[in-house]
Design an enzyme around this catalytic site. Structure first.
Site, mmCIF file in Angstrom:
data_model
loop_
_atom_site.group_PDB
_atom_site.id
_atom_site.type_symbol
_atom_site.label_atom_id
_atom_site.label_comp_id
_atom_site.label_asym_id
_atom_site.label_seq_id
_atom_site.Cartn_x
_atom_site.Cartn_y
_atom_site.Cartn_z
ATOM 1 N N THR C 291 0.824 -1.209 0.000
ATOM 2 C CA THR C 291 0.000 0.000 0.000
ATOM 3 C C THR C 291 0.862 1.264 0.000
ATOM 4 O O THR C 291 2.049 1.228 0.297
ATOM 5 C CB THR C 291 -0.937 0.028 1.228
ATOM 6 O OG1 THR C 291 -0.145 -0.251 2.375
ATOM 7 C CG2 THR C 291 -2.025 -1.022 1.100
ATOM 8 N N ARG C 292 0.199 2.386 -0.301
ATOM 9 C CA ARG C 292 0.912 3.665 -0.467
ATOM 10 C C ARG C 292 1.817 4.002 0.709
ATOM 11 O O ARG C 292 2.965 4.414 0.521
ATOM 12 C CB ARG C 292 -0.100 4.804 -0.603
ATOM 13 C CG ARG C 292 -0.738 4.844 -1.952
ATOM 14 C CD ARG C 292 -1.725 5.974 -2.028
ATOM 15 N NE ARG C 292 -2.427 5.866 -3.302
ATOM 16 C CZ ARG C 292 -3.472 6.592 -3.653
ATOM 17 N NH1 ARG C 292 -3.962 7.479 -2.816
ATOM 18 N NH2 ARG C 292 -4.035 6.432 -4.825
ATOM 19 N N ASP C 293 1.276 3.881 1.933
ATOM 20 C CA ASP C 293 2.052 4.304 3.092
ATOM 21 C C ASP C 293 3.313 3.465 3.229
ATOM 22 O O ASP C 293 4.398 3.982 3.500
ATOM 23 C CB ASP C 293 1.194 4.258 4.365
ATOM 24 C CG ASP C 293 0.472 2.929 4.529
ATOM 25 O OD1 ASP C 293 0.207 2.252 3.506
ATOM 26 O OD2 ASP C 293 0.170 2.544 5.671
#
Ligand SMILES: Cc1cc2nc3c(=O)[nH]c(=O)nc-3n(C[C@H](O)[C@H](O)[C@H](O)COP(=O)(O)OP(=O)(O)OC[C@H]3O[C@@H](n4cnc5c(N)ncnc54)[C@H](O)[C@@H]3O)c2cc1C
Ligand code: HEM
Ligand code: SF4
Ligand code: F3S
Ligand code: FES
Lengths: 109, 242, 587, 113
Positions: C291-293
């Site tokens: 995921t992005r984070d």
């Protein structure tokens, strides 16, 4: 230009296309033998076919050029409204009269 | 590190109305520099009063278009190298629109015509009904898709000489939108569209000059769309006699 | 110079600030459901529909439309993605109403989203989703949505105040309700006060105080700064989402920070560090597809290990997928990179994490009402729906869903609001003075301060945070803030004076930067977008709290409030027992 | 002045079409006038036809036929573009039209001299 003017211009152009081709062909043929008034008149005088041929052309071109020049007057000289209408009609009718006289001259008169 | 000992000679159009004048600036040249960056540099470093418009800075919002060396461009995606010969740039507001100030054009006439051309969806269904199943390969759908990614940047509008010459002319972007809506199988009022584009400044005023298509930064083809409208209106002219 | 007397006064019934998905939807719904004769005004910092981030949406719109997917599943993904911090009632309403909104967009507004060959809507899965849920139009979904909305709004009798910047919310004398909004007519440089019975604030947040950021240039936290000043509570203010792959093209170009789409990593794009090695598998088993984070932190960590000043970020490389293939599949991205001088298809492009979305915002109820009567907030300005992390595709769903709700709510609340409210002239005056402050100071450049602030936020309140860092940041922000008050803008010509607006942008950004750092210090654990190196654990989910920041005097006061699990508790699910964990085929 | 570069083929095709149409429209009344002399004043027409043998005038005549051909093919191109479902190689069409016009008028010219 709205759709009516547009149709008038395109349809008249379509009518003219074969006539112009025909005209050019005749001219090519004619210049070969050197054109004279007599020669032209000899071909066209009294011919209903030639009358119709050139008559149609004159009719079409009056409409076509009137619309064409109208657009140019509007776009390049900014002429609008009634003046523009008046001018367009004048061009159309003027061409029709001049052209009509020319056709009559070479065919019937 | 990226700075080269080089400068761009930039001429910028300033003011509005009768007070328009040209002003020259020297701007340091960088790699990866866009025309928007050049204009921004001037405002941020030497002339705080310089006015221009931008938002997304990546070619999506269509608010940064200007005339660059005489040609309409989206400035955020126009690399200086692509448009400048011999380090010279001439930047002016978009052609064919009133100028608000400096490089900012008033886009209201552009959007006014967009709506006038009926470039607006006419619904056949409501939010309470299911979404229509539409074959993506369907001919009308494919045609509609061709012009759908217009970002209304008005580059085509600025490029078109007919727009310059004919104040009533709706212009390429609005007409392309009308054509897109016309081909949308979901649209309920096609005859309203044909009526809207058949008037004095409608599609028939277009002379197929093609500058619109030539300059569209998204490689869309408004000229083709307008031809489509001419075809559709002609058909309906013969059918309905108007 | 300017006094309160110079302010032009203007009245309307419904005032909408901003023309992103939230603002435009609100205008349409208000127009449809308000009583006959209601005057609706839309005011925006740029041109209608041509500014803000909704237009920049690439990936798409999350909505559960059957085929195994359900509103329940969408909701659970949203709660899990937000690490149990979302306001569950808001998240639920988001997921449920998205179904109606997408039909409205297609059927009434005229959007056309991509289809499967059988004619049904095509849906794909973003990272963090357990179903193919994201509706899209190629990778230009936002353009389709906003253009269609814009046409609808432009063709209706709605008053338009374009290039009008809201600068202050003006309450009534007793401070209980909102009277109207003070604005600058940017084109003329004059002030205009617009009274309205109801006001929707939909100015879209915008974390542009970071060195690398994706949002459009007009977004500078104005809305949240205004809300803070009228004393409204702001929640989740520490939650800044970073997109892992922002373009790095140098400091002097506005292209820097703009986003390279997530699909690149999804399709197999590789991230390469300064040693020429792939590294994401050192951080997560999903590698680049995490995921992005997670990916943002991976990249950030690699960047810290590197001390070559010539190379700041890492590289994204697509060439192994076949340049022609890449050119075909990501034509938009390839073209965009080419315009800025990079070859995405065959070469590699330098990227950095870039501030993308702001989860924090004004505390609102599920109908978008705030604590101040007459003020409504929707879209990215409103906090709560996403908690600590926004799923890709939930952003535009949120703005369109709640924008519509706001329009309806304002239209119905309006029926019991018979008159316009009188403003507190003292507040009006102080807001005016605030805006003209730089005009009486010695002119100087604003840009260097903006750069300083962006540096501070990136270094100390960015992808990874510590208490020491954030404390240091607070000190620096205060100093920059003070220096800003000494920077003047020449008042020769205020018409469309961008530098004056740069100054005002900086004012909002400084104010909110401080709040972000304060809220960051208050959260002593790591959830979603907020990662504390000194508190790397998420903490007990059942004890989840969210932060609420408020202006109190000159200070910012941050409190923690417990998350109410009104629909589902941590460890539980509302999906039926037999439901599989995910419907997405493993990639 | 703001003026976009117009150096693309379609713009040239447009201006050529417009100018040729305009000149034709200006010439046409003259043409009609001369022809109508056939009745009232045959000598004048003959005189004109003689006059037309002068090389400079010949070139001018050639020019007019050339313009007529250019304009006609330009016009046909436009109508094809507008009414027939559009095909991509547009520019080729434009070039083709001009080419054909040249061809035709050259024949005419050669025949004439
Ligand atoms: C590059 C990018 C890609 C994205 N991709 C996706 C995606 O694929 N899927 C997804 O769901 N979400 C995505 N998002 C997030 C999504 O765009 C936002 O969540 C959402 O659009 C916010 O909508 P909004 O209406 O609240 O604000 P915006 O659309 O940002 O609109 C804000 C409006 O307020 C105006 N405004 C600002 N300040 C003032 C002021 N002081 N006075 C008056 N007006 C003002 C602005 O000019 C603008 O018109 C993306 C965001 C970005 C930046
Ligand atoms: C066979 C013959 C012809 C065809 C097919 C033809 C076709 C056309 C077409 C399609 C246009 C529209 C152009 C546009 O809107 O951009 C046009 C314009 C015009 N035509 Fe013709 N035409 C023919 C003959 C003529 C003749 C003989 C004249 C002159 C007398 C003429 C004068 C004009 C003028 C003045 C215009 C306006 C040009 C413009 O708007 O740019 N045409 N023609
Ligand atoms: S058609 Fe192209 S040039 Fe014209 S407005 Fe749309 S995107 Fe811009
Ligand atoms: S440039 Fe203009 S005239 Fe037509 S083809 Fe394009 S709109
Ligand atoms: S700034 Fe948005 S298109 Fe250039």
């Amino acid at each position: 230009m709205d759709i009516r003017l547009y149709m008038a211009q395109r349809l008249s152009a379509l009518v003219m296309a074969p006539l112009v081709l025909g005209h050019i062909a005749v001219m090519i043929y004619a210049v070969q033998s050197g054109i004279t008034t007599a020669e032209i008149l000899g071909r066209t005088q009294g011919s209903i076919l030639w009358f119709l041929f050139y008559g149609t052309f004159v009719l079409a071109v009056s409409v076509h050029a009137a619309v064409g020049v109208r657009v140019i007057l509007n776009e390049w000289l900014g002429i609008k409204g009634n003046t523009l209408n008046l001018l367009s009609w004048a061009i159309g009718i003027g061409l029709l009269l001049l052209g009509g006289r020319a056709v009559l001259a070479v065919t019937f008169l | 590190m990226e700075v080269k000992a080089e400068f761009l000679n930039v001429t910028v159009s300033r003011g509005s109305g009768d007070g328009v004048y040209q002003e020259a600036f020297q701007v340091p040249a960088y790699d990866n520099q866009t025309v928007l960056d050049v204009v921004s540099w001037i405002q941020q470093n030497v002339d705080p009063t310089l006015t221009y418009r931008f938002a997304c800075r990546v070619g999506m919002c269509g608010s940064c278009a200007m005339m660059v060396n005489g040609q309409p461009r989206w400035t955020c995606r126009t690399h200086v190298k692509k448009v400048s010969t011999n380090q010279k740039l001439k930047i002016e507001p978009l052609r064919n629109l009133p100028v608000i100030k400096d490089l900012v054009a008033d886009m209201d006439p552009f959007f006014g015509k967009w709506v006038e051309a009926e470039g607006v969806h006419h619904p056949t269904r409501t939010r309470y009904e299911p979404i229509e199943q539409i074959d993506p390969q369907d001919a009308a759908r494919t045609t509609a898709n061709e012009g759908i990614e217009c970002i209304n940047c008005a580059v085509c509008y600025a490029a078109c000489d007919t727009v310059t010459n004919n104040a009533d002319y709706l212009g390429p972007a609005a007409l392309q939108r009308a054509w897109t809506v016309y081909n949308d199988v979901k649209d309920a009022d096609k005859s309203a569209i044909l009526d809207a584009v058949s008037g004095k400044g409608g599609c028939h005023s277009c002379h197929s000059i093609g500058s619109c298509t030539h300059y569209c930064p998204n490689e869309l083809n408004p000229m083709q769309a307008i031809a489509g409208l001419k075809r559709a209106t002609s058909k309906s002219f013969f059918k309905k006699g108007r | 110079m300017f006094t309160v007397k110079d302010i032009e006064r203007h009245d309307t019934d419904i005032l909408i600030l901003g023309t992103g998905g939230a603002g435009l939807f609100a205008a349409l719904h208000a127009q449809q459901s308000a009583p006959e004769g209601t005057k609706i005004t839309i005011a925006v910092k740029g041109l209608i529909g041509k500014c803000g981030c909704t237009r920049m949406v690439q990936g798409g719109y999350n909505v559960a439309l059957g085929g195994g997917d359900t509103v329940e599943r969408h909701f659970m993904d949203t709660i899990n993605g937000g690490k149990w911090l979302p306001n569950q009632d808001m998240a639920w309403r988001l997921c449920k109403e998205a179904v109606v909104r997408i039909r409205e967009l297609e059927n009434e507004i005229g959007c056309f989203f991509d289809r499967n060959s059988d004619g049904t809507l095509h849906q794909k899965a973003f990272a963090g989703q357990t179903a193919d849920r994201t509706v899209h139009k190629g990778d230009l979904t936002g353009i389709e949505i906003i253009n269609r909305l814009m046409e609808q709004v432009l063709s209706r009798p709605i008053e338009k105040l374009q290039e009008h910047r809201a600068i202050g919310l003006i309450p009534t004398k007793d401070g209980k309700a909102l009277s109207g909004v003070l604005m600058i007519d940017m084109r003329t440089g004059k002030f205009r006060f617009v009274r309205a019975k109801t006001v929707l604030m939909a100015t879209g947040g915008g974390p542009t105080m970071y060195k690398y950021h994706t949002p459009s240039g007009d977004k500078t936290m104005d809305g949240l700064a205004m809300a803070l000043r009228v004393g409204l509570p702001l929640r989740d203010m520490e939650m800044v989402q970073f997109h892992p792959t922002g373009l790095l093209a140098g400091e002097h170009t506005r292209m820097t920070g703009t986003v390279l789409e997530e699909g690149l990593r999804g399709a197999g794009g590789q991230l390469i560090n300064h040693n020429g090695a792939r590294f994401m598998f050192d951080y997560d088993a999903k590698g680049e597809r995490a995921t992005r984070d997670v990916v943002s932190r991976g990249i950030y960590a690699e960047m810290r290990k590197n001390n070559n000043p010539e190379q700041v970020g890492v590289f994204i490389s697509m060439a192994h997928l076949g340049p022609d293939n890449v050119r075909k599949k990501f034509s938009g991205m390839v073209k965009r990179c080419a315009d800025s001088g990079f070859d995405l298809a065959a070469g590699k492009v330098e990227v950095v994490p870039t501030a993308h979305y702001f989860m924090g915002g004004v505390v609102v109820d599920v109908d978008t009402r705030t604590a101040l009567e007459g003020l409504y907030v929707a879209g990215e300005d409103a906090g709560g729906a996403h908690g600590s992390n926004r799923l890709g595709g939930n952003g535009v769903a949120n703005s369109t869903v709640y924008g519509g709700i706001a329009g309806d709510t304002m239209a119905s609340d309006l029926r019991s609001m018979l008159t316009l409210r009188e403003p507190d002239e003292a507040v009006l005056e102080s807001e005016l003075e605030r805006a003209i402050h730089p005009l009486i100071k010695q002119p100087a450049l604003v840009l260097p301060l903006r750069k300083q602030l962006q540096e501070v936020m990136w270094e100390d309140v960015g992808v990874m945070r510590t208490q020491t860092g954030m404390k240091r940041a607070l000190k620096n922000i205060a100093e920059i803030s003070q220096n800003l008050m000494e920077v003047g803008v020449s008042n020769d010509n205020l018409a469309f004076n961008l530098t004056w607006h740069d100054w005002l942008n900086m004012r909002s950004l400084c104010d909110i930067s401080q709040v972000i750092a304060e809220a960051g210090i208050a959260r002593e654990n790591s959830r979603g977008a907020h990662f504390r190196e000194d508190f790397p654990e998420p903490g007990e989910l059942i004890d989840s709290y969210f932060t609420v920041a408020k202006q109190s005097g000159k200070d910012i006061e941050v409190t923690r409030e417990p998350v109410e699990f009104t629909i589902v508790k941590p460890g539980e699910t509302i999906l039926p027992d037999h439901e599989p964990e995910t419907l997405v085929a493993a990639q | 002045m703001k003026r976009p570069a117009r150096t693309h083929p379609l713009w040239l095709a447009y201006i050529l079409h417009r100018l040729s149409g305009l000149i034709l429209a200006l010439f046409l009344p003259v043409h009609f006038y001369v022809l109508s002399q056939a009745i009232t004043n045959p000598a004048l027409l003959d005189g004109f036809l003689k006059f037309a043998e002068i090389p400079v005038v010949k070139v001018a005549e050639y020019g007019l036929v050339f313009l007529l051909a250019v304009h006609m093919f330009g016009g046909l191109r436009l109508m094809a573009l507008e009414w027939l479902p559009w095909t991509a190689p547009q520019k080729t069409l434009a070039a083709g039209a001009v080419g054909a016009a040249f061809f035709l008028s050259t024949i005419f010219f050669l025949q004439a001299v």
